[in-house]
Design an enzyme around this catalytic site. Sequence first.
Site, PDB file in Angstrom:
ATOM      1  N   ARG A 173     -31.283  21.785  58.874  1.00 59.73           N
ATOM      2  CA  ARG A 173     -29.849  22.000  58.658  1.00 59.73           C
ATOM      3  C   ARG A 173     -29.225  20.667  58.267  1.00 59.73           C
ATOM      4  O   ARG A 173     -29.545  19.626  58.861  1.00 59.73           O
ATOM      5  CB  ARG A 173     -29.165  22.530  59.924  1.00 59.73           C
ATOM      6  CG  ARG A 173     -29.394  24.011  60.190  1.00 59.73           C
ATOM      7  CD  ARG A 173     -28.844  24.933  59.095  1.00 59.73           C
ATOM      8  NE  ARG A 173     -29.170  26.328  59.333  1.00 59.73           N
ATOM      9  CZ  ARG A 173     -30.157  27.001  58.725  1.00 59.73           C
ATOM     10  NH1 ARG A 173     -30.921  26.416  57.824  1.00 59.73           N
ATOM     11  NH2 ARG A 173     -30.352  28.275  59.003  1.00 59.73           N
ATOM     12  N   HIS A 182     -29.804  25.418  48.797  1.00 58.57           N
ATOM     13  CA  HIS A 182     -30.505  26.011  49.942  1.00 58.57           C
ATOM     14  C   HIS A 182     -31.323  27.228  49.482  1.00 58.57           C
ATOM     15  O   HIS A 182     -30.797  28.334  49.384  1.00 58.57           O
ATOM     16  CB  HIS A 182     -29.457  26.424  50.986  1.00 58.57           C
ATOM     17  CG  HIS A 182     -30.038  26.806  52.303  1.00 58.57           C
ATOM     18  ND1 HIS A 182     -29.271  26.992  53.426  1.00 58.57           N
ATOM     19  CD2 HIS A 182     -31.308  27.039  52.707  1.00 58.57           C
ATOM     20  CE1 HIS A 182     -30.040  27.333  54.452  1.00 58.57           C
ATOM     21  NE2 HIS A 182     -31.293  27.379  54.026  1.00 58.57           N
TER      22      HIS A 182
HETATM   23  P1  NAD Z   1     -38.591  27.632  66.040  1.00 64.56           P
HETATM   24  O1  NAD Z   1     -37.634  28.166  67.035  1.00 64.56           O
HETATM   25  O2  NAD Z   1     -39.921  28.281  65.868  1.00 64.56           O
HETATM   26  O3  NAD Z   1     -38.862  26.073  66.345  1.00 64.56           O
HETATM   27  C1  NAD Z   1     -37.854  25.163  66.585  1.00 64.56           C
HETATM   28  C2  NAD Z   1     -38.436  24.017  67.397  1.00 64.56           C
HETATM   29  O4  NAD Z   1     -37.455  22.974  67.466  1.00 64.56           O
HETATM   30  C3  NAD Z   1     -38.764  24.429  68.837  1.00 64.56           C
HETATM   31  O5  NAD Z   1     -40.092  24.042  69.137  1.00 64.56           O
HETATM   32  C4  NAD Z   1     -37.766  23.640  69.662  1.00 64.56           C
HETATM   33  O6  NAD Z   1     -38.261  23.267  70.922  1.00 64.56           O
HETATM   34  C5  NAD Z   1     -37.525  22.441  68.764  1.00 64.56           C
HETATM   35  N1  NAD Z   1     -36.296  21.727  69.076  1.00 64.56           N
HETATM   36  C6  NAD Z   1     -35.086  22.227  69.411  1.00 64.56           C
HETATM   37  N2  NAD Z   1     -34.239  21.226  69.664  1.00 64.56           N
HETATM   38  C7  NAD Z   1     -34.919  20.075  69.483  1.00 64.56           C
HETATM   39  C8  NAD Z   1     -34.570  18.714  69.609  1.00 64.56           C
HETATM   40  N3  NAD Z   1     -33.360  18.321  70.052  1.00 64.56           N
HETATM   41  N4  NAD Z   1     -35.502  17.788  69.314  1.00 64.56           N
HETATM   42  C9  NAD Z   1     -36.749  18.157  68.937  1.00 64.56           C
HETATM   43  N5  NAD Z   1     -37.146  19.441  68.818  1.00 64.56           N
HETATM   44  C10 NAD Z   1     -36.229  20.379  69.100  1.00 64.56           C
HETATM   45  O7  NAD Z   1     -37.785  27.615  64.668  1.00 64.56           O
HETATM   46  P2  NAD Z   1     -38.377  27.571  63.183  1.00 64.56           P
HETATM   47  O8  NAD Z   1     -38.683  28.945  62.714  1.00 64.56           O
HETATM   48  O9  NAD Z   1     -39.446  26.530  63.119  1.00 64.56           O
HETATM   49  O10 NAD Z   1     -37.080  27.087  62.384  1.00 64.56           O
HETATM   50  C11 NAD Z   1     -36.489  25.831  62.678  1.00 64.56           C
HETATM   51  C12 NAD Z   1     -35.179  25.693  61.929  1.00 64.56           C
HETATM   52  O11 NAD Z   1     -35.443  25.576  60.522  1.00 64.56           O
HETATM   53  C13 NAD Z   1     -34.237  26.897  62.014  1.00 64.56           C
HETATM   54  O12 NAD Z   1     -33.495  26.912  63.206  1.00 64.56           O
HETATM   55  C14 NAD Z   1     -33.372  26.697  60.811  1.00 64.56           C
HETATM   56  O13 NAD Z   1     -32.276  25.851  61.104  1.00 64.56           O
HETATM   57  C15 NAD Z   1     -34.290  25.988  59.814  1.00 64.56           C
HETATM   58  N6  NAD Z   1     -34.695  26.880  58.698  1.00 64.56           N
HETATM   59  C16 NAD Z   1     -34.352  26.525  57.433  1.00 64.56           C
HETATM   60  C17 NAD Z   1     -34.676  27.362  56.370  1.00 64.56           C
HETATM   61  C18 NAD Z   1     -34.344  27.003  54.946  1.00 64.56           C
HETATM   62  O14 NAD Z   1     -34.340  27.872  54.079  1.00 64.56           O
HETATM   63  N7  NAD Z   1     -34.067  25.755  54.645  1.00 64.56           N
HETATM   64  C19 NAD Z   1     -35.344  28.578  56.612  1.00 64.56           C
HETATM   65  C20 NAD Z   1     -35.713  28.877  57.915  1.00 64.56           C
HETATM   66  C21 NAD Z   1     -35.375  28.034  58.961  1.00 64.56           C
END
Ligand code: NAD
Length: 390
Positions: free
Chosen positions: A288, A341
């Site tokens: 993000r 995005h």
């Molecule tokens: P997920 O829930 O599988 O993994 C997120 C990880 O981040 C978890 O292991 C969590 O413990 C960790 N985390 C949370 N807060 C943290 C912090 N302060 N420091 C370090 N680690 C922390 O989620 P995911 O499926 O891997 O997706 C992650 C993020 O990617 C989503 O929330 C979204 O914002 C972003 N995303 C972007 C796109 C895009 O098109 N650009 C698409 C999908 C997801």
Amino acid sequence: MQRVLGVLLSVSWGGPAPRSLCSPNPCCQSQNVMKVLAILYDGGKPAEEEPRLLGTVENKLGLKPWLDSLGHELVSSSKEGADSDFQKHLADAEVLITTPFHPGYLTRDLVEKAPKLKLCITAGVGSDHIDLNAAVDHRIQVLEVSGSNVVSVAEHVVMSILALVRNFIPAHEMIERGDWQVSEIARNAFDLEGKVVGTIGAGRIGYRVLQRLVPFDCAELLYYDYAPLPPAAAKAVNARRVEDLKEFVSQCDVVTVNCPLHEGTRGLVNAELLKHFKKGAWLVNTARGAICDKDAVAEALKSGQLNGYAGDVWNVQPAPKDHVWRTVKNPIGGGNGMVPHYSGTTLDAQQRYADGTRKILQNYIEGKEQEAQNIIIGLGKYETKAYGQR
Ligand code: NAD
């Protein structure tokens, strides 16, 4: 422990293990007509020509014929403005569907103007555009289609890392201009082999990035996450956890951001943290935009503290025309790999998150249990552990 169990149950680490569903399962209130509001973007001519562009106002996630057949009302709109369709229809909508790509920002103020709202579905992954604490307070459930586009993003991350490290974008621009001066490009082109790459967040996407980097023979793969990987998963990619963020970034040649945006990650990569990066490191953020401080990143790139910044997420979307990330470069005129995005909205991903959205809606309408891994906010509480330590 939860992660260990997750790994024992599956062949490889696929992300946080589902939590057991403990909240009661509300279903569609009005047995007659339910209003479903979908905030999507105007896809224009491409969406008319390509029906697989499902996440558009034109194609409505493929939901319209089905909801019509059930007698429910689907209203789809792009958003914006105080008297927008978003605000107008929210007043009596029971379900709100949004996507992270063209986010309908559901603020606390708007939550309070939506007395019938029971369910928010994020068609994709990442629900930070919704005030999650307000959803808790108002007992509105928030669900995502977890996992639907994580491969799409992981592939984009690896591509962006390579594009920056190998100085690909200036090289291509040179060719389009009609020029040919290899030294101008090669002076800032490197191999990924032998570099240290680290991910902030080692969930579904972060872990898949690590998996995809294994064959590149990096010097080391690191991760920073408050939830440690199960030992077997860490071993499978030979990843080392670093628990202090400053120490973590100081060891990385490449940092990739893969955690959700929440109170604990907003502005996480700021001027102070950037001082601890290796000079000339590369930073890729597809998580993000607001996790990285806009001006601090721009300054770091301009000064050469960062050699490159790439990603597809912006602190405001759509990004204004004069957003500094569109054009900022490193001191030798390269290092910018920013795109709109779209990493998680490939046509393959759109099919998956449209199917997942329909499934969530169907469960809701039929009063069935939702898949635990999709529940971000259950009735009055956070069900996920990924949106910060609570
Ligand atoms: P997920 O829930 O599988 O993994 C997120 C990880 O981040 C978890 O292991 C969590 O413990 C960790 N985390 C949370 N807060 C943290 C912090 N302060 N420091 C370090 N680690 C922390 O989620 P995911 O499926 O891997 O997706 C992650 C993020 O990617 C989503 O929330 C979204 O914002 C972003 N995303 C972007 C796109 C895009 O098109 N650009 C698409 C999908 C997801």
